[in-house]
Design an enzyme around this catalytic site. Structure first.
Site, PDB file in Angstrom:
ATOM      1  N   GLU A 172       0.966  -1.162  -0.025  1.00  0.00           N
ATOM      2  CA  GLU A 172       0.076   0.137   0.042  1.00  0.00           C
ATOM      3  C   GLU A 172       0.774   1.318  -0.163  1.00  0.00           C
ATOM      4  OE1 GLU A 172      -0.814  -2.655   1.739  1.00  0.00           O
ATOM      5  OE2 GLU A 172      -2.533  -3.327   0.862  1.00  0.00           O
ATOM      6  N   PHE A 199      -6.519  -0.998   5.342  1.00  0.00           N
ATOM      7  CA  PHE A 199      -5.282  -1.287   4.886  1.00  0.00           C
ATOM      8  C   PHE A 199      -4.430   0.015   4.529  1.00  0.00           C
ATOM      9  CE2 PHE A 199      -7.617  -5.371   3.749  1.00  0.00           C
ATOM     10  CZ  PHE A 199      -7.439  -5.856   4.801  1.00  0.00           C
ATOM     11  N   HIS A 217     -11.901  -5.006   8.325  1.00  0.00           N
ATOM     12  CA  HIS A 217     -12.606  -4.649   7.099  1.00  0.00           C
ATOM     13  C   HIS A 217     -13.851  -4.016   7.197  1.00  0.00           C
ATOM     14  CE1 HIS A 217     -10.286  -8.516   6.005  1.00  0.00           C
ATOM     15  NE2 HIS A 217     -10.212  -7.912   4.896  1.00  0.00           N
TER      16      HIS A 217
END
Ligand SMILES: Cc1ncc(C[n+]2csc(CCOP(=O)(O)OP(=O)(O)O)c2C)c(N)n1
Ligand SMILES: [Mg+2]
Lengths: 327, 363
Positions: free
Chosen positions: A60, A86, A129
């Protein structure tokens, strides 16, 4: 006007901007043949080829850093971070780098890039998430932070973000990707970054929200309307820079404010709205500024009852509205 | 391991065999000397309390000058770090442009007096603004290089839309210390570089220390350049005190990069005999004997020795160059001292751009 889902509107904005400007490209994990795990880039790799829809390595910080570099060198990257959870490895590149480039070069190097990322809970995503990360970034001068709540705004705001000469973080309420539908014109239009929007006029109190919580806030407003509470709803849409004027004008009219967000309560975005009202709207207030947010725990739990316990929903918002209205 | 050099090492390359004219190699000497004297003056000014801070490029000039001459100036792009005074000078930065930053004065072209000195940024020389968190520039530089690949791949569309794409790729050179190679940014950047065969040169200044931490506590491999293999890119080591060797190695890397043959990780070995910065006391972590030995790597006497041996430098010319450099440094200092400070409120802007000025298009 055709009706489209939130995710369709987002995909359409990217597609139209890519057609309009060959400097625009997409980079991120699984954005290529797969079209993104949420399908925001479906068909784009097939249409524009592998050099404009780039499947990045699973990394990332460099998705963002590569975007910064490409932006410095004339391109218009749209960096996709697969889940907002993330984005943290890229925090340094966003906050120390993208945000500060223009200021630190005395206005010489601007970084025209967009970082898109799905955020938010209620989708059985557990701790990693489900996160809401907007407050981290809204704190940083040099970043624009945008969160659409409906397909029309999503398309117009994303186009504005892609054309903006600055780094823009574009967080998408993923629970609403297919749930939230609305009329979206085909073809080009812009929703400017900056202004918030009064999405429901009312006189008793104002609910400020964005993203999924705005969707719920409208539902809650309908629920309490039957009980005679006349709620105004403001969709904040752009969290940074904040639209103080719309916030203050609404409370000038209603005298009461509730801010709803699904991030942890403490030091979430609602704290800033509350501070603006306390500092600059004190004489308009007829009650305490209230916040409804997630509890201060390190994540949204996976197990359905605990997840539901964490998440604000229309019922909880309606309850908070009743409490504030009684005041 | 810190010191591998036990005696003065003469330069063995011959500049004409590297394609350098007599004039050019003398110009390299001048740039080396100018960087050194400017740097020494900055230390004096800091010790006198006239400026708050200095971070030095002393011992790194051979790397900077060698690299600058290997690039196509004004075309290739560099994303340097704080030891790159000589790189910036050799690319064309004027001493006053450094001094204004050192003093935090109005007119500092790097950052409008916002950043600490040695954060080089000069658009007209294709020097990209760097920050202080180490290694962040490396993946960004990879992105700049990726854009060069994209320009070539997307040439028809871009040109149809009015963007002029140069015939050849610009090569992007970035630099950092050996300690900074421990950061994840470095790894991610090299991974991209390998996958996309980027027109990219990653130049690591191995000066044996990251502040106080010696290189063997930074990595288990013997050479930084060994890591190239893990990314499918080229690796090379050069003696950072030998400006001609640096030139040679960087030149080869630039040639490969421009030809589409990908990235080279270059380790240029030197020894920092100054403290890390004006805030550091290096007596806390190393002996004076070691420091004295480290000076054997000094690029300046080594190039001077070479030029005398090749009869390109005489005492008279050397004195003239010293005099010229002193005058330039004096003048830069005078201009910086006379320059006003920015108005305090200049701190407020510019936060956001209102127009786009990004990109290198055309030749
Ligand atoms: C991310 C980050 N961590 C720590 C620092 C503090 N710091 C500045 S320079 C430095 C050492 C860098 O060593 P090296 O990369 O070898 O470069 P050198 O200074 O030796 O040229 C450290 C720890 C920093 N600037 N950035
Ligand atoms: Mg070092």
């Amino acid at each position: 006007m055709p009706e489209k889902t939130l995710i369709e509107a987002i995909r359409e904005a990217i597609d139209e901007e890519m057609a309009r400007d060959p400097r625009v490209f997409v980079v991120g994990e699984d954005v290529g043949p797969r079209g993104g795990v949420f399908r925001a880039t479906t068909g784009l790799w097939q249409k524009y080829g592998e050099w404009r829809v780039i499947d990045s390595p699973l990394a990332e910080l460099s998705i963002v850093a590569i975007g910064i570099g490409a932006a410095l060198n004339g391109f218009r990257p749209i960096c996709e971070i697969q889940f907002a959870d993330f984005i943290h490895p890229a925090f340094n590149q966003i906050v120390n780098e993208a945000a500060r480039f223009f200021y630190r070069s005395g206005g010489v190097y601007n970084v025209p890039m967009v970082i898109r990322s799905p955020y938010g809970g209620g989708i059985s995503g557990g701790l990693y998430h489900s996160q809401s990360v907007e407050a981290f970034f809204a704190h940083v001068p040099g970043l624009k932070v945008v969160i659409p709540s409906n397909p029309y705004d999503a398309k117009g705001l994303l186009k504005a973000a892609i054309r903006d000469p600055n780094p823009v973080l574009f967080f998408e309420p993923k629970k609403g990707y297919r749930l939230i539908k609305g009329e979206v014109p085909d073809g080009d239009y812009i929703v400017p970054i900056g202004p918030a929007k009064v999405t429901r006029e009312g006189s008793d109190l104002t609910v400020f929200a964005y993203g999924m919580m705005h969707y719920y806030a409208l539902q809650a407003a309908e629920m309490v309307a039957k009980e005679g509470i006349d709620v105004e709803v403001v969709d904040l849409r752009t969290l940074a820079p904040v639209d103080k004027e719309t916030i203050l004008n609404s409370v000038k009219k209603t005298g009461k404010a509730l801010i709803v967000y699904e991030d942890n309560l403490t030091l979430g975005y609602g704290a800033e709205v509350a501070a603006i009202l306390a500092e600059e709207g004190f004489e308009y207030l007829d009650g305490p500024v209230m916040r409804l947010g997630g509890p201060d725990v390190p994540g949204v739990p996976f197990s359905p009852p605990m997840q539901d316990f964490f998440m604000p929903n229309p019922q909880k918002i309606a309850e908070a509205i009743r409490r504030l209205a009684r005041y | 391991m810190a010191i591998e050099v036990k005696e003065f090492l003469p330069i063995t390359q011959r500049h004409e065999e590297l394609g350098l004219s007599d004039e050019t190699v003398l110009q390299m000497y001048y740039h080396l000397l100018l960087s050194r004297r400017l740097d020494e003056r900055c230390w004096v000014l800091q010790r006198q309390g006239r400026v708050p801070f200095h971070i030095s490029g002393i011992a790194h000039e051979g790397i900077g000058v060698g690299a600058a001459y290997a690039l196509r100036k004004g075309f290739d792009i560099v994303h340097p770090y704080y030891r790159d005074l000589a790189l910036a000078i050799a690319l064309g930065m004027k001493p006053v442009e450094f001094m204004l930053a050192l003093y935090g004065k109005k007119g500092d072209p790097h950052s409008a007096a916002r950043q600490m000195p040695s954060h080089f940024s000069l658009r007209y020389l294709n020097i990209i603004s760097g920050s202080s968190p180490v290694a962040t520039q490396v993946p960004q530089a990879a992105g700049i290089a990726l854009a060069e690949v994209l320009k070539q791949k997307l040439r028809p569309q871009l040109e149809a839309a009015g963007f002029r794409v140069s015939r050849e790729m610009r090569v992007v050179l970035t630099s950092m210390g050996e300690g900074s190679t421990s950061e994840g940014d470095f790894h991610e950047a090299l991974n991209w570089a390998g996958i996309y065969k980027l027109p990219f040169v990653v130049l690591v200044h191995n000066n044996q220390y990251a502040i106080s931490v010696p290189v063997w506590k930074q990595m288990a491999v013997k050479r930084v350049a060994d890591r190239a293999a893990a990314y499918g890119i080229h690796g090379a080591v050069c003696d950072g005190g030998n400006v001609l060797e640096v030139y040679q190695v960087v030149k080869e890397a630039v040639g490969r990069a421009r030809a589409g043959e990908g990235t080279t990780l270059i380790e240029a070995v030197t020894y920092r005999w100054t403290p890390h910065s004006s805030d550091d006391d290096d007596r806390t972590y190393r002996t004076r004997e070691e420091v004295e030995q480290g000076k054997l790597r000094d690029p300046l006497p080594r190039l001077r020795d070479y030029l005398y041996r090749r009869s390109l430098l005489t005492q008279r010319l050397e004195d003239e160059l010293e005099e010229r450099v002193r005058a330039e440094v004096d003048e830069a200092q005078r201009l910086a001292e006379e320059a006003p400070y920015p108005a305090p409120e200049e701190a407020l802007a510019p936060v956001f751009a209102t127009e786009d000025r990004s990109g290198w298009w055309g030749e």
